[in-house]
Scaffold this active site. Structure first.
Site, PDB file in Angstrom:
ATOM      1  N   ASN A   7       0.909  -1.157   0.141  1.00 13.82           N
ATOM      2  CA  ASN A   7      -0.089  -0.173  -0.084  1.00 13.82           C
ATOM      3  C   ASN A   7       0.990   1.255  -0.096  1.00 13.82           C
ATOM      4  OD1 ASN A   7      -1.803   2.000   0.393  1.00 13.82           O
ATOM      5  ND2 ASN A   7      -2.781   1.083   2.117  1.00 13.82           N
ATOM      6  N   ARG A  88      -2.406  -1.835  -3.424  1.00 10.80           N
ATOM      7  CA  ARG A  88      -3.880  -1.172  -3.255  1.00 10.80           C
ATOM      8  C   ARG A  88      -3.846  -0.044  -4.253  1.00 10.80           C
ATOM      9  NH1 ARG A  88      -5.680   2.803   1.421  1.00 10.80           N
ATOM     10  NH2 ARG A  88      -7.688   2.809   0.978  1.00 10.80           N
ATOM     11  N   HIS A 177     -13.162   2.699  -0.032  1.00  6.16           N
ATOM     12  CA  HIS A 177     -13.064   1.469   0.943  1.00  6.16           C
ATOM     13  C   HIS A 177     -13.740   0.336   0.446  1.00  6.16           C
ATOM     14  CE1 HIS A 177     -13.267   4.606   4.478  1.00  6.16           C
ATOM     15  NE2 HIS A 177     -12.021   4.564   4.249  1.00  6.16           N
ATOM     16  N   ARG A 236     -12.184  14.715   7.954  1.00  8.87           N
ATOM     17  CA  ARG A 236     -13.185  15.142   6.838  1.00  8.87           C
ATOM     18  C   ARG A 236     -14.564  15.608   7.173  1.00  8.87           C
ATOM     19  NH1 ARG A 236     -11.545   9.675   3.932  1.00  8.87           N
ATOM     20  NH2 ARG A 236      -9.534  10.449   3.087  1.00  8.87           N
ATOM     21  N   GLU A 379      -8.024  -5.484   5.075  1.00  9.73           N
ATOM     22  CA  GLU A 379      -7.709  -5.195   3.684  1.00  9.73           C
ATOM     23  C   GLU A 379      -6.772  -5.922   2.997  1.00  9.73           C
ATOM     24  OE1 GLU A 379      -8.701  -1.132   4.953  1.00  9.73           O
ATOM     25  OE2 GLU A 379      -9.416  -0.790   2.933  1.00  9.73           O
TER      26      GLU A 379
END
Ligand code: AMP
Length: 392
Positions: A7, A88, A177, A236, A379
């Site tokens: 990643n 990823r 996601h 956010r 993940e």
């Protein structure tokens, strides 16, 4: 057999060597502060942490050193039966609805999609380039964060924006996601042994998103063109009237970059309560801080709002599942959300909710109208499994 999962971020590389069959993670590591004055490596294998602190000029230098760790500290890649490298990638645009074997054309597509994910895709791509160079003999597979949502029904993916502009600039809801939402919804499907399920998955980490999944297919999700839309997150805003942008431009004379920073990095829990970590927000709540109390109320309100909306969109609800940092660990937050669903027959077992575990578990009572699960997301394992599936 193993898959090396990478990643790659703008100044970091996270990696993990995973057995896609057993799910075992053999080794994890992190390269941080690439391109800064002093960088940092952390390589964990066999309960031992190996660290190094030195300048890391670029991703190539970082990954080369990581391969040295594998050689000197272990596990030796040559002896790990490594079948693939799984990368990823955040944005797959309209082109990728599943994982893809990397070749020059795929790399060019990811590059072409950079304007849609300017913070992420260039960094993901850098990781792919250097990894292909350093590990040329294994297949490289890219797994997109958007892929699970590529099949969203048009009415959920389309903004009511002028068609010409939307098409020209490829503006639609791509979600994010997706690897986690797919993994978690599939885990629930396996646990319950049935596919005909109306599910809501709540991925509540520093980034947070909700998805509605019917019979294994995503029919709605809270993140949009970018991961900014939807739930209240660590830093956010989530949903906000776009006119706030015009207002800030006119009244506060803020430019595009400043508003971007404000919405993505200085808002959410951090903007409301002064901290993006839910644990710290709760501490402030316990200290009686008004802003923190309100932050939790806004966070929970938005969640309940989405759960209601998705239940209506799906025409019912069988399962709600909590995942990611706060979703997996924060029983108090889960209780706040679930208490609001009591009028709809949702019942949970307070003792089961309080249990901390690494395993997927049900926390609803036998007579609850909706099943409630906590499923740790993984993940890396999902990427490893998708990579294996593809090369097989
Ligand atoms: P993630 O992005 O999935 O790694 O989640 C990270 C976030 O999860 C942190 O910023 C915290 O807000 C939250 N988190 C992690 N552990 C806990 C916990 N024990 N209680 C509440 N929130 C937690």
């Amino acid at each position: 057999m193993t898959v090396l999962v990478i990643n790659s971020g703008s100044s970091s590389i996270k990696y993990q060597l995973v057995n896609p069959e057993s799910g075992e993670s053999l080794c994890t590591g992190l390269v941080e502060r690439i391109g800064e004055e002093i960088g940092h490596y952390e390589h964990k294998y066999n309960g031992k942490v190996t660290e190094a602190t030195e300048p890391i000029a670029d991703h190539g230098v970082g990954l080369r050193k990581v391969l040295e760790f594998f050689d000197t500290v272990g596990p030796h890649l040559a002896e790990s039966d490594i079948k693939a490298v799984g990368h990823r990638v955040v944005q797959g645009g309209k082109y990728f609805d599943r994982a893809a074997l990397v070749d020059d054309a795929v790399q060019a597509r990811i590059k072409q999609l950079c304007p849609l994910a300017p913070l992420h895709n260039p960094a993901n791509l850098r990781g792919i380039e250097v990894a292909r160079e350093l590990l040329p003999d294994v297949p490289h597979v890219v797994v997109f964060d958007t892929a699970f949502f590529q099949q969203l029904p048009d009415e959920a993916a389309t903004y009511a924006l002028n068609r010409e502009i939307a098409e020209k600039y490829e503006i639609r809801r791509y979600g994010a996601h997706g690897t986690s939402h797919k993994f978690v919804s599939e885990t629930v499907t396996k646990i319950l042994g049935r596919t005909d399920l109306k599910q809501i998955v709540l991925h509540l980490g520093n980034g947070a998103s909700a998805s509605a999944v019917v019979n294994g297919r995503a029919v709605d999700t809270s993140m949009g063109l970018t991961p900014l839309e939807g739930l209240v997150m660590g830093t956010r805003t989530g949903d906000i009237d776009p006119a706030v942008v015009f207002h800030l431009q006119r009244e506060a004379k803020m430019d595009c970059e400043s508003v971007d920073r404000l919405f993505n990095k200085e808002s959410g829990l951090k903007g409301l309560a002064g901290d993006n970590d839910m644990r710290m927000v709760w501490k402030k709540v316990d200290d009686g801080e008004r802003n923190a109390i309100e932050a939790i109320e806004v966070y929970v309100h938005r969640l309940v709002h989405y759960i209601g909306a998705y239940t209506a969109v799906m025409g019912g609800l069988d399962v709600v599942t909590f995942t990611a940092g706060a979703g997996e660990n924060d029983s108090r937050l889960r209780a706040r959300v679930l208490d609001r669903l009591a009028p709809f027959g949702v019942k949970y077992d307070a003792e089961k909710n309080a249990v901390r575990a690494k395993e997927a578990r049900e926390i609803s009572t036998a007579d609850s109208a909706v099943k409630v699960y906590v499923v740790p997301t993984n993940e890396e394992l999902a990427i490893a499994r998708q990579a294996m599936e593809l090369i097989q």
